[in-house]
Design an enzyme around this catalytic site. Structure first.
Site, PDB file in Angstrom:
ATOM      1  N   ASN A 105      55.669  23.954  19.486  1.00  0.00           N
ATOM      2  CA  ASN A 105      56.119  24.463  18.243  1.00  0.00           C
ATOM      3  C   ASN A 105      56.957  24.189  17.545  1.00  0.00           C
ATOM      4  O   ASN A 105      57.817  24.833  18.163  1.00  0.00           O
ATOM      5  CB  ASN A 105      55.065  25.525  17.999  1.00  0.00           C
ATOM      6  CG  ASN A 105      54.799  26.081  16.932  1.00  0.00           C
ATOM      7  OD1 ASN A 105      56.103  25.781  16.151  1.00  0.00           O
ATOM      8  ND2 ASN A 105      54.290  26.875  16.265  1.00  0.00           N
ATOM      9  N   HIS A 108      60.329  26.084  14.296  1.00  0.00           N
ATOM     10  CA  HIS A 108      61.642  27.015  14.116  1.00  0.00           C
ATOM     11  C   HIS A 108      62.667  25.647  13.782  1.00  0.00           C
ATOM     12  O   HIS A 108      63.804  25.412  14.101  1.00  0.00           O
ATOM     13  CB  HIS A 108      61.813  28.068  15.040  1.00  0.00           C
ATOM     14  CG  HIS A 108      60.834  29.049  14.615  1.00  0.00           C
ATOM     15  ND1 HIS A 108      60.843  29.209  13.426  1.00  0.00           N
ATOM     16  CD2 HIS A 108      60.175  29.958  15.255  1.00  0.00           C
ATOM     17  CE1 HIS A 108      59.552  30.245  13.137  1.00  0.00           C
ATOM     18  NE2 HIS A 108      59.233  30.187  14.083  1.00  0.00           N
ATOM     19  N   HIS A 136      52.920  24.300  12.204  1.00  0.00           N
ATOM     20  CA  HIS A 136      52.678  25.048  10.716  1.00  0.00           C
ATOM     21  C   HIS A 136      52.235  24.887   9.806  1.00  0.00           C
ATOM     22  O   HIS A 136      54.141  25.161   9.063  1.00  0.00           O
ATOM     23  CB  HIS A 136      52.156  26.636  10.793  1.00  0.00           C
ATOM     24  CG  HIS A 136      51.159  27.499  10.573  1.00  0.00           C
ATOM     25  ND1 HIS A 136      51.463  28.843  10.653  1.00  0.00           N
ATOM     26  CD2 HIS A 136      50.793  27.594   9.296  1.00  0.00           C
ATOM     27  CE1 HIS A 136      50.688  29.581   9.950  1.00  0.00           C
ATOM     28  NE2 HIS A 136      50.360  28.612   8.960  1.00  0.00           N
ATOM     29  N   ARG A 142      52.549  25.993   6.156  1.00  0.00           N
ATOM     30  CA  ARG A 142      52.467  27.521   4.909  1.00  0.00           C
ATOM     31  C   ARG A 142      52.067  27.126   3.691  1.00  0.00           C
ATOM     32  O   ARG A 142      52.937  26.041   3.472  1.00  0.00           O
ATOM     33  CB  ARG A 142      53.550  27.854   5.480  1.00  0.00           C
ATOM     34  CG  ARG A 142      53.048  28.460   7.087  1.00  0.00           C
ATOM     35  CD  ARG A 142      54.277  29.878   7.147  1.00  0.00           C
ATOM     36  NE  ARG A 142      53.594  30.948   8.185  1.00  0.00           N
ATOM     37  CZ  ARG A 142      53.031  31.923   7.928  1.00  0.00           C
ATOM     38  NH1 ARG A 142      53.448  32.613   7.130  1.00  0.00           N
ATOM     39  NH2 ARG A 142      53.077  32.822   9.274  1.00  0.00           N
ATOM     40  N   ARG A 188      57.490  27.408   4.399  1.00  0.00           N
ATOM     41  CA  ARG A 188      58.831  27.688   4.181  1.00  0.00           C
ATOM     42  C   ARG A 188      59.448  27.395   5.372  1.00  0.00           C
ATOM     43  O   ARG A 188      60.340  27.377   4.999  1.00  0.00           O
ATOM     44  CB  ARG A 188      58.753  29.159   4.495  1.00  0.00           C
ATOM     45  CG  ARG A 188      58.033  29.200   6.430  1.00  0.00           C
ATOM     46  CD  ARG A 188      58.033  31.132   6.652  1.00  0.00           C
ATOM     47  NE  ARG A 188      57.110  31.686   5.672  1.00  0.00           N
ATOM     48  CZ  ARG A 188      56.551  32.621   5.969  1.00  0.00           C
ATOM     49  NH1 ARG A 188      56.615  33.468   7.329  1.00  0.00           N
ATOM     50  NH2 ARG A 188      55.855  33.777   5.146  1.00  0.00           N
ATOM     51  N   GLU A 198      48.337  23.176  12.490  1.00  0.00           N
ATOM     52  CA  GLU A 198      48.124  24.942  11.599  1.00  0.00           C
ATOM     53  C   GLU A 198      47.777  24.905  10.060  1.00  0.00           C
ATOM     54  O   GLU A 198      49.402  24.736  10.005  1.00  0.00           O
ATOM     55  CB  GLU A 198      48.967  25.730  12.735  1.00  0.00           C
ATOM     56  CG  GLU A 198      49.187  26.250  13.719  1.00  0.00           C
ATOM     57  CD  GLU A 198      49.949  27.376  14.369  1.00  0.00           C
ATOM     58  OE1 GLU A 198      50.208  27.777  13.764  1.00  0.00           O
ATOM     59  OE2 GLU A 198      50.258  27.268  15.489  1.00  0.00           O
ATOM     60  N   THR A 235      52.324  34.669  12.273  1.00  0.00           N
ATOM     61  CA  THR A 235      51.411  34.882  12.375  1.00  0.00           C
ATOM     62  C   THR A 235      50.224  36.271  13.026  1.00  0.00           C
ATOM     63  O   THR A 235      51.075  36.655  14.512  1.00  0.00           O
ATOM     64  CB  THR A 235      50.321  33.845  12.727  1.00  0.00           C
ATOM     65  OG1 THR A 235      50.460  32.328  12.539  1.00  0.00           O
ATOM     66  CG2 THR A 235      48.903  33.995  12.927  1.00  0.00           C
ATOM     67  N   GLU A 273      42.215  29.292  20.770  1.00  0.00           N
ATOM     68  CA  GLU A 273      42.974  29.924  20.714  1.00  0.00           C
ATOM     69  C   GLU A 273      43.800  31.302  20.778  1.00  0.00           C
ATOM     70  O   GLU A 273      43.236  31.946  20.368  1.00  0.00           O
ATOM     71  CB  GLU A 273      43.912  28.747  20.251  1.00  0.00           C
ATOM     72  CG  GLU A 273      45.393  29.634  20.879  1.00  0.00           C
ATOM     73  CD  GLU A 273      47.200  28.799  19.923  1.00  0.00           C
ATOM     74  OE1 GLU A 273      46.771  27.804  18.935  1.00  0.00           O
ATOM     75  OE2 GLU A 273      48.041  29.693  19.589  1.00  0.00           O
ATOM     76  N   HIS A 275      51.077  32.206  21.500  1.00  0.00           N
ATOM     77  CA  HIS A 275      52.035  32.889  20.644  1.00  0.00           C
ATOM     78  C   HIS A 275      52.602  34.937  21.239  1.00  0.00           C
ATOM     79  O   HIS A 275      52.405  35.216  21.967  1.00  0.00           O
ATOM     80  CB  HIS A 275      51.220  34.524  19.017  1.00  0.00           C
ATOM     81  CG  HIS A 275      51.532  35.032  18.548  1.00  0.00           C
ATOM     82  ND1 HIS A 275      52.864  35.149  18.140  1.00  0.00           N
ATOM     83  CD2 HIS A 275      51.592  34.061  17.031  1.00  0.00           C
ATOM     84  CE1 HIS A 275      53.446  35.563  16.849  1.00  0.00           C
ATOM     85  NE2 HIS A 275      52.367  34.414  16.896  1.00  0.00           N
TER      86      HIS A 275
END
Ligand code: PXP
Length: 236
Positions: free
Chosen positions: A6, A9, A42, A44, A48, A69, A100, A150, A190
């Site tokens: 992922n 970041h 992801h 969003r 962000r 995602e 999440t 998942e 996660h």
């Protein structure tokens, strides 16, 4: 076990300055060179970190697989049907959350999810449901014709003592076995990191993990390629 990275970041860091670097698209290429089996991002509602441009470019550039995602909103489903990622992971989304916070409440949103899954399937996009490790979520995922579950590993990752950690791991194992028995592809994610991944790897029904924060954090010190390679070595 396969490793999907992922890269949200990387985009978080870019947005800290509101400029153009570091670019998550370049990060995705480095992850692939280092042996990642796929890229997750992801998108969003508040954009962000990852934005529409990132997802469109990732779709064009990456050679492994793209797992997008999103929340099950009309805007996001329309976007996914346009961009055509290999798979979509449906997650609950709250504007104020930092990340999440839990799995989908499938019972409450069953009609909506049914409709959304059909729309994504009509475009040949595989659908994964992000679920808490409770057996009824697996039954509901099967009923909804999802392809993948998942399993949310956040409680396992955040367990503060060994007893809690063992309990959470047992729940994950039960749900993973049930999912596999019922014909679903089982994945997990996660809060997974270099210290807590091995017990997850030992649950053989889990075919794939999705990891972001720990790998991107380590990459600040070791470089992204090394951080990915270190995790690849643990999950294989
Ligand atoms: N899986 C899902 C559904 C997520 O929402 C996230 C966080 O974006 C992850 C996996 C990765 O979690 P982490 O960044 O803690 O590795």
């Amino acid at each position: 076990m396969k490793l999907l990275i992922n890269i949200d970041h990387i985009a978080t860091l870019r947005e800290a300055r509101g400029e153009f670097e570091p670019d998550p698209v370049i990060a995705a290429g480095i992850c692939e060179i280092a042996g990642a089996d796929g890229i997750v991002c992801h998108l969003r509602e508040d954009r962000r970190h990852i934005n529409d441009r990132d997802v469109r470019l990732l779709r064009e550039v990456i050679k492994s697989k793209l797992n997008l995602e999103i929340a099950a909103t009309a805007e996001m489903i329309g976007f996914a049907c346009d961009v055509l990622p290999d798979m979509v992971t449906l997650v609950p989304e709250k504007r104020q959350e930092r990340t999440t916070e839990g799995g989908l409440n499938i019972i409450t949103h069953k009609l909506l999810l049914n409709d959304v899954i059909q729309q994504l399937h009509s475009k040949d996009i595989l659908v994964s449901l992000f679920i808490n490790p409770e057996p009824e979520n697996v039954d509901n995922a099967v009923e909804l014709n999802a392809d993948i579950i998942e399993i949310h590993t956040g409680n396992y990752a955040n367990a503060i003592n060994e007893k809690d950690s063992i309990n959470e791991l047992a729940k994950i194992g039960t749900v993973a076995r049930l999912g596999a028995e019922l014909g679903l592809t089982v994945t997990a994610g996660h809060g997974l990191n270099y210290n807590n991944i091995l017990p997850i790897k030992n649950i053989t029904e889990i075919q794939e993990v999705s990891i972001g924060h720990s790998i991107i954090s380590r990459s600040v010190f070791t470089g992204l390629q090394k951080a990915v390679e270190d995790m690849v070595n643990l999950v294989r």
